[in-house]
Structures are given as structure tokens and as C-alpha cells.
Design a protein around this motif. Structure first.
Motif, PDB file in Angstrom:
ATOM      1  N   THR A   3     -53.276 -67.127 -34.429  1.00  0.00           N
ATOM      2  CA  THR A   3     -54.286 -66.452 -33.608  1.00  0.00           C
ATOM      3  C   THR A   3     -55.048 -67.482 -32.797  1.00  0.00           C
ATOM      4  OG1 THR A   3     -54.578 -64.634 -35.187  1.00  0.00           O
ATOM      5  CG2 THR A   3     -56.415 -65.068 -33.676  1.00  0.00           C
ATOM      6  N   VAL A   4     -55.253 -67.176 -31.506  1.00  0.00           N
ATOM      7  CA  VAL A   4     -56.102 -67.990 -30.635  1.00  0.00           C
ATOM      8  C   VAL A   4     -57.272 -67.115 -30.211  1.00  0.00           C
ATOM      9  CG1 VAL A   4     -56.254 -69.413 -28.569  1.00  0.00           C
ATOM     10  CG2 VAL A   4     -54.081 -69.248 -29.810  1.00  0.00           C
ATOM     11  N   SER A  33     -59.291 -59.777 -32.714  1.00  0.00           N
ATOM     12  CA  SER A  33     -58.108 -60.478 -33.213  1.00  0.00           C
ATOM     13  C   SER A  33     -58.365 -61.072 -34.592  1.00  0.00           C
ATOM     14  CB  SER A  33     -57.704 -61.586 -32.235  1.00  0.00           C
ATOM     15  OG  SER A  33     -57.311 -61.054 -30.990  1.00  0.00           O
ATOM     16  N   THR A  59     -54.317 -62.859 -29.627  1.00  0.00           N
ATOM     17  CA  THR A  59     -55.333 -63.564 -28.849  1.00  0.00           C
ATOM     18  C   THR A  59     -56.296 -62.585 -28.199  1.00  0.00           C
ATOM     19  OG1 THR A  59     -55.648 -65.356 -27.231  1.00  0.00           O
ATOM     20  CG2 THR A  59     -54.108 -63.621 -26.622  1.00  0.00           C
ATOM     21  N   SER A 111     -60.428 -62.856 -25.877  1.00  0.00           N
ATOM     22  CA  SER A 111     -61.639 -63.600 -25.552  1.00  0.00           C
ATOM     23  C   SER A 111     -62.853 -62.736 -25.834  1.00  0.00           C
ATOM     24  CB  SER A 111     -61.625 -64.002 -24.077  1.00  0.00           C
ATOM     25  OG  SER A 111     -62.836 -64.639 -23.711  1.00  0.00           O
ATOM     26  N   PRO A 168     -52.149 -67.969 -23.670  1.00  0.00           N
ATOM     27  CA  PRO A 168     -51.017 -68.226 -24.564  1.00  0.00           C
ATOM     28  C   PRO A 168     -49.706 -67.635 -24.053  1.00  0.00           C
ATOM     29  CG  PRO A 168     -52.946 -67.597 -25.827  1.00  0.00           C
ATOM     30  CD  PRO A 168     -53.271 -67.338 -24.383  1.00  0.00           C
ATOM     31  N   GLY A 173     -61.506 -61.621 -28.890  1.00  0.00           N
ATOM     32  CA  GLY A 173     -61.273 -62.630 -29.907  1.00  0.00           C
ATOM     33  C   GLY A 173     -61.754 -62.180 -31.264  1.00  0.00           C
ATOM     34  N   TYR A 232     -60.793 -67.007 -28.298  1.00  0.00           N
ATOM     35  CA  TYR A 232     -61.636 -67.696 -27.324  1.00  0.00           C
ATOM     36  C   TYR A 232     -63.044 -67.101 -27.364  1.00  0.00           C
ATOM     37  CZ  TYR A 232     -57.160 -68.995 -25.016  1.00  0.00           C
ATOM     38  OH  TYR A 232     -55.899 -69.464 -24.710  1.00  0.00           O
TER      39      TYR A 232
END
Length: 447
Positions: free
Chosen positions: A199-200, A185, A176, A178, A120, A182, A202
Motif C-alpha cells: 500500500t502507498v 486504503s 493507493t 491520497s 504507482p 490514503g 499519500y
């Protein structure tokens, strides 16, 4: 997450693939405060003026238009009781301009001290503020009381970081991470839903059902094709059938590296854990193309050992590495939950009923008590109230056998066909990729 994993880090522009062009990265940083002094003076002065923040150093190697700082922020050990003391939390900052959005990033573990941008950050040409998770890396109180290692305390850490740095970066914010990052987050949003504009997450597992956890078993019994699954079962059986020779090799490696197995108990138990986890780790980090590399029943012991080491990472279970992951397994065993794997094909070959329990990886002098309400609470909030949340998963990633199911409040779950735990937006279909980029653009343009 319930996985014990080689951490996945979303990083450079290369990981964004063809999407890198979508990131309008400024060529020069804009002013943060004031109008007269050069930028190099202003940003450093602005950081040093933030209460409780220490500028440890500025490092080179950032992308053009960025500056990279290592920071320390004084945080309460207990956000509900300041008398409990404090610790310094490690942060990193990739600064480009106060006019750009800001990405709040975490691995969920220790901080990465190189100037790598999350996807992002690349897509938005954003600033990036990385938060090291409490009790990992150097973000540890002088006296470790693990009762303060909770998802709510960690969310409060993130909340204080956002409130502090919004004085420098008043624009839109995206969080963000992973895998465990993640998850962190998502947990932050649960307790402080308005801190960021989106929010992204992964490859973020949703470990909500720890009492009857069949989701992971069902996934491992159905992922890929039957031939590949059979090959993995055969490899597991052969490893445990040759346990004596395999353990001898493992112990020889340990002696050569001055490694012990005091936390787990023995090389024999560590080998069994690695063998049990092998299919999970295979699908988490591999692809269907890797099925051809699985040793067959007639493979030599050296080949089997090398394959297990490559897939399951045997060094992970010895004390030098296992020590670093005690906080992780403490979280699994108290709130995050763990997972089960298929074992019917290993009847008569398993020696340790507790091998897969988080308690195995945490010294016995650290109390642990599982909270069965923590993850169901997160799950309900995401399903009913979560807003502006984007979940990116790979269909072959064992870690998301239990995925988050977002609400209809401008939240979305997108799957990348055949992708694993390292999935990115770039791995999505063209239609889904455009949707994801569009969401980020809209969330950061409307604030």
C-alpha cells in the motif's frame, strides 16, 4: 481526514516527474482470457462475465496501451446482512494487460471519470481499478441509512472488488490513495491485510487522538516561519473585524449563484468557519512562497475577501457543495475524528462555539454518535502489524500533523521537505525516491 479539503488526485505521468521513465508502460495490451479472439473482444467479454458487474461504457482518452471502462458493481449495503439490500458501486478500470500488476485506487470520495493514472500506476505500468467510496457520487443506496457508512463496510467493499477482479488480474496488487483515499486504503488493509501486496498512502492523516487533539494546533503554531504565521493571524483577525462587509459580499455571491446556507445555518457562520480554517488550508495547499500573497492589516476588504475565497474556497460551505460532503462530515463525526485550530489570537471575534464541529455540516435529522475506539484500533494495527505499507508525506502539510507511524514489517514513512498535501514520490529526496521506487518494484515482483 479531519480536513475538509479540495480533493487531491494523484494522476497523470506529469505528476510522476522524472520517475515516469521508471514505468515500463506496455505499448499494447495483452490477452486477458482465451487465445483466439481479438483483445478488444476478450476484455469486454471477460468484464461482462463477472458476477454482479455492469459495463456502463468504454471511454476514450486513455494513454496509449490502455483502455478505460466505467463499471458498476452490485454491493451489499450491509456486508454482514444481505437482507439489508444492495447498491451499485461505481468503478473505473484502466486496463493494459493481465500480465501487469494492478493498482487499487480510491479518492475516498466520488470517482474521477477521466482516465488519469495514479503515480504507482505510472511507475509500474499497471492496470488501475478505481473504487468510488460508498455513499459518495452515484454509489448510494436508494434509501440513505448512514449507519452503514463505516470504515469496516467500506473495507469490505474493497475486499469484494479485489476478490472479483483477481480472476482477471492474478498478478501483484498495490493499493493507493491520497488524503482520505490514503486513509481508506489503510483501513482496507486493517480488515483485509492480505488482499494486496503493498500500500502507498499519500498525505493520509492519522486521527487517533480526538480527546486531546493538540497536534494540529502545535503544527499550525510552528510550521513555516514566524513572519508567515503572524501574517496569517493578522489576515484572520482582519476578516473577522470586517465581518459585516465580508458577510455582505458572501451573501451577494450566494444570491447570484442561487446558493443557500441551510446546512451550516448562515453566511455569517460559514464565513467564520472559512476564516478559522484559512491557515490550515493555506499550508495544506500552498507553499512558503505563497506567504507573500497574504493580505496585510492595511489591505482592502475586497483583497481580503478574494484571498479568503482563494485559500478556503467559500463555495465549499454553501449548500450546493456542502450537500455533496455530508457523507464526509458524517464519517468525521462518527469515526474519523476532526481537528482543532489555534484561536487565542481571535478572542472576542468568534460567535459560534460549535463552528468547527462535524455536526455543523450534517443535517440534524441524521443521527451521529462518535466511536472513540475506531481510530486507535487502526493506529495500533499499523504500528504493530501493518506490512508492506509506504506513507508519503509533505513536511508542510497540515493534514498530517498526526501521521501514521508504521511498523518495522517492511513498512516505511518518507517525508518530502517543504511539500504540501499534493505530495508525490517525485517530490522526495533522490535517496528516498529511489527507496520508494525500489519498494514498489520489489513488492510487485515477489508477489
Amino acid at each position: 481526514m479531519r480536513t475538509w479539503t479540495r480533493r487531491c488526485l494523484l494522476g497523470s505521468a506529469a505528476l510522476a516527474g522524472g520517475l515516469a521513465a521508471a514505468a515500463a508502460v506496455p505499448t499494447a495490451a495483452a490477452a486477458v482470457t482465451g487465445k483466439a479472439r481479438p483483445e478488444r473482444d476478450r476484455i469486454g467479454e471477460a468484464l461482462r462475465a463477472l458476477p454482479g458487474l455492469r459495463v456502463i461504457e468504454e471511454r476514450s482518452g486513455a494513454e496509449p496501451g490502455y483502455r478505460f471502462f466505467i463499471l458498476g458493481l452490485r454491493q451489499p449495503i450491509d456486508h454482514t446482512n444481505r437482507a439489508a439490500g444492495s447498491f451499485e458501486q461505481r468503478l473505473t478500470l484502466l486496463h493494459t494487460s493481465a500480465e501487469r500488476p494492478t493498482v487499487l485506487f480510491t479518492t475516498g470520495y466520488e470517482a474521477v471519470l477521466t482516465p488519469r493514472r495514479a503515480e504507482p500506476t505510472v511507475l509500474l505500468g499497471a492496470n488501475q481499478l478505481q473504487v468510488e467510496h460508498r455513499f459518495f457520487g452515484t454509489s448510494r443506496p436508494a434509501t440513505l441509512d448512514y449507519s452503514y457508512l463505516t470504515i469496516r463496510q467500506a473495507a469490505a467493499d474493497h475486499h469484494r472488488v479485489v476478490r472479483l477482479f483477481r480472476t482477471l488480474y492474478p498478478g501483484a496488487w498495490i493499493s493507493t490513495g491520497s488524503s482520505k483515499g490514503g486513509m481508506a486504503s489503510v483501513y482496507h488493509r486493517r480488515f483485509h491485510p492480505h488482499d494486496v501486496d503493498g500500500t502507498v498512502a499519500y498525505s493520509a492523516p492519522n486521527n487517533v487522538d480526538d480527546r486531546d487533539d493538540r497536534a494540529y494546533i502545535r503544527f499550525l503554531d510552528s510550521v513555516g516561519n514566524a513572519a508567515c504565521r503572524d501574517a496569517l493571524r493578522t489576515a484572520q483577525r482582519q476578516i473577522l473585524l470586517r465581518r459585516t462587509d465580508m458577510v455582505a459580499r458572501y451573501e451577494a455571491w450566494a444570491r447570484a449563484h442561487n446558493a443557500t446556507f441551510r446546512i451550516i445555518g448562515s453566511a455569517d457562520k460559514a464565513l467564520e468557519i472559512a476564516a478559522l480554517r484559512a491557515p490550515f488550508m493555506f499550508w495544506q495547499h500552498g507553499t512558503t512562497a505563497d506567504c507573500a500573497t497574504i493580505p496585510g492589516a492595511d489591505a482592502g476588504t475586497d483583497e481580503l475577501y478574494a484571498w479568503l475565497d482563494d485559500v478556503a474556497g467559500l463555495a465549499l460551505y454553501a449548500d450546493p457543495v456542502a450537500q455533496r460532503f455530508i457523507p464526509y462530515f458524517y464519517q468525521l463525526g462518527t469515526q474519523l475524528g476532526y481537528f482543532e485550530v489555534p484561536t487565542r489570537h481571535l478572542t472576542g471575534l468568534l460567535h459560534y462555539p460549535d463552528a468547527m464541529e462535524p455536526r455543523t455540516f450534517v443535517p440534524r435529522d441524521i443521527p451521529m454518535r462518535f466511536d472513540p475506539d475506531a481510530m486507535p484500533d487502526i493506529d495500533r494495527w499499523v504500528r504493530r502489524h501493518g506490512q508492506r505499507m509506504l506513507f508519503i508525506n509533505g513536511t508542510h502539510d497540515a493534514a498530517v500533523a498526526e501521521p501514521f507511524r508504521p511498523s518495522d514489517r517492511d513498512s516505511h514513512l518518507l517525508w518530502a521537505p517543504g511539500a504540501n498535501h499534493g505530495v508525490t514520490i517525485a517530490d522526495l529526496s533522490p535517496t528516498d525516491r529511489a527507496q520508494a521506487v525500489g519498494l514498489l518494484t520489489r513488492w510487485t515482483s515477489t508477489g
